[in-house]
Every structure is written in C-alpha cells, then in structure tokens.
Design a protein around this motif. Structure first.
Motif, PDB file in Angstrom:
ATOM      1  N   SER A   1      20.292  16.254  25.621  1.00 34.47           N
ATOM      2  CA  SER A   1      21.344  17.095  26.053  1.00 34.47           C
ATOM      3  C   SER A   1      21.074  18.327  26.957  1.00 34.47           C
ATOM      4  N   ARG A   2      19.770  18.785  26.461  1.00 38.51           N
ATOM      5  CA  ARG A   2      19.126  19.969  27.333  1.00 38.51           C
ATOM      6  C   ARG A   2      18.806  19.519  28.667  1.00 38.51           C
ATOM      7  N   VAL A   3      18.190  18.320  28.634  1.00 40.58           N
ATOM      8  CA  VAL A   3      17.741  17.718  29.768  1.00 40.58           C
ATOM      9  C   VAL A   3      18.933  17.420  30.891  1.00 40.58           C
ATOM     10  N   ARG A   4      19.859  16.818  30.250  1.00 37.73           N
ATOM     11  CA  ARG A   4      20.954  16.505  31.078  1.00 37.73           C
ATOM     12  C   ARG A   4      21.689  17.770  31.925  1.00 37.73           C
ATOM     13  N   ARG A   5      21.769  18.886  30.901  1.00 35.71           N
ATOM     14  CA  ARG A   5      22.317  20.177  31.329  1.00 35.71           C
ATOM     15  C   ARG A   5      21.623  20.730  32.653  1.00 35.71           C
TER      16      ARG A   5
ATOM     17  N   GLN B   1       9.640  22.766  36.422  1.00 34.81           N
ATOM     18  CA  GLN B   1      10.815  23.547  35.963  1.00 34.81           C
ATOM     19  C   GLN B   1      11.238  22.907  34.495  1.00 34.81           C
ATOM     20  N   LEU B   2      11.697  21.585  34.740  1.00 29.61           N
ATOM     21  CA  LEU B   2      12.099  20.863  33.352  1.00 29.61           C
ATOM     22  C   LEU B   2      11.152  20.761  32.427  1.00 29.61           C
ATOM     23  N   SER B   3       9.788  20.561  32.590  1.00 27.38           N
ATOM     24  CA  SER B   3       8.801  20.385  31.693  1.00 27.38           C
ATOM     25  C   SER B   3       8.483  21.625  30.952  1.00 27.38           C
ATOM     26  N   ASP B   4       8.523  22.939  31.948  1.00 23.98           N
ATOM     27  CA  ASP B   4       8.561  24.432  31.070  1.00 23.98           C
ATOM     28  C   ASP B   4       9.662  24.673  30.255  1.00 23.98           C
ATOM     29  N   CYS B   5      11.121  24.340  30.638  1.00 19.39           N
ATOM     30  CA  CYS B   5      12.038  24.431  29.992  1.00 19.39           C
ATOM     31  C   CYS B   5      12.017  23.720  28.560  1.00 19.39           C
ATOM     32  N   LEU B   6      11.210  22.755  28.672  1.00 19.83           N
ATOM     33  CA  LEU B   6      11.114  21.791  27.346  1.00 19.83           C
ATOM     34  C   LEU B   6       9.803  22.213  26.686  1.00 19.83           C
ATOM     35  N   HIS B   7       9.095  23.028  27.142  1.00 20.90           N
ATOM     36  CA  HIS B   7       7.796  23.440  26.597  1.00 20.90           C
ATOM     37  C   HIS B   7       6.816  22.284  26.557  1.00 20.90           C
TER      38      HIS B   7
END
Length: 196
Positions: free
Chosen positions: A141-145, A180-186
C-alpha cells in the motif's frame, strides 16, 4: 511524436449512419482492452467497434466486421499522419440503413478520427521505462501510494512469497524515482528486472 492529454469523443453522421470516435491515451494492450470493453458497454447496441492501438511496444488494427481495409487502416493512417502514438482509437458505428460502399466507409472512418483529433489536446510523448520490483506484502500500500503521488503507473501485480510489481515511470526520471522509493522503504525494495 505526440500523445493525447485526455480522452476525446466526436460524432459524425453520414447517410444516416452514426460514427462515434473515441480516443484514449494508453500505454499497454491490457489498458487498451479495458477501454475497448468500456466502449462496447457504453454503446451496447452498435453494429461495429473498429479499433486501432498504437503504443511504443504494441499495435493492432481491427475492422470488427467491416470489409477488410475500410475501417482500421484509414483510422491508422490518420493517426500516423498526425504523428499520434500511445493511443487507442475506437470508432463505433450505428448502421443507418444506407450502404456507403468501400470508399464511403474509408472516408467516414477517417473523418470520425480526424474530428476527434481536432478536439484533442496533444502533448509531446513521454518515453517510459519499465521496472519489475519485489516488495513485502506489508509495503504494497505504501508503494502504491508513492507511485500515485509521483506519476508512476503500476501495470501489473503478481503475488507469491513476495509482491512483484511492474512499474512504468518517465524514462528521464525513473532511476531517481526508484532510488526515492527504495529510500522510502528503507532499502526493502528489490529490483527484479530493469529496462534493456
């Protein structure tokens, strides 16, 4: 090459036959088939649903029962002449009882697509890069957002031990957005497949 900013519809009438042209911006065959199904549902009682698909990696022409070469090919010619891609063009025909002949059909289908293009806002085509990424179920859900907020399309999802998502992002921003997405997901993002 140009692409549509938004879907457009135009209608013309020739010898009591109605020709309704609907143009959609699309990037995949699956997306185009969904739009075609919507058209068939919206105009259920029409006789023909002739279509042309033009995308970077796929294309298709369908006369849908009209004499070969009298519908999709002239529609295709108009789109190519106007340098429009990433598009699904559908012309819905309600037969008016008067036969138009091959030349009449060619003109009618060409005119219908031209009428729709006259109403369209055309933008330069954005080249897309496709990535397949793996994530845990909890992160989906975080990735889709994130994708929705950053103009990334989620084209496909498959579920196994992890979630595999096929993403499409503007090619000139794709690497930065993926970082950025990778950073967002640590760092909990696995790139499974990258564009060649």
């Amino acid at each position: 090459m140009l692409q549509l900013a938004a879907p457009v519809t135009a209608e013309i009438e020739i010898k009591k036959s109605r020709f309704i042209a609907v143009l959609y911006p699309v990037t995949t065959r699956a997306e185009a088939m969904d739009r075609l199904a919507e058209v068939r549902q919206r105009w259920k009682d029409a006789r023909h649903y002739c279509s042309v698909l033009l995308t970077e990696g796929d294309s298709g022409l369908d006369d849908d029962g009209e004499p070969s070469g009298t519908a999709a090919k002239p529609m295709y010619s108009v789109l190519v002449h106007k340098d429009v891609g990433n598009v699904l063009a559908v012309v819905v025909r309600y037969f008016g009882g008067i036969k138009l002949g091959a030349g009449g059909l060619v003109r009618a289908y060409s005119q219908a697509v031209s009428a729709a293009l006259q109403q369209a806002e055309l933008l330069p085509t954005i080249r897309m890069a496709h990535y397949k990424v793996g994530i845990g179920f909890a992160e989906e859900s975080r990735v889709r957002r994130f994708c929705a907020e950053h103009g990334i399309s989620v084209l496909e999802a498959s579920y196994g031990e992890t979630v595999a998502l096929t993403l499409a992002a503007p090619a000139d921003e794709a690497a930065s957005l993926l970082a950025q997405l990778s950073d967002c997901l640590h760092g909990a993002l696995e790139v499974l497949d990258v564009p060649s």
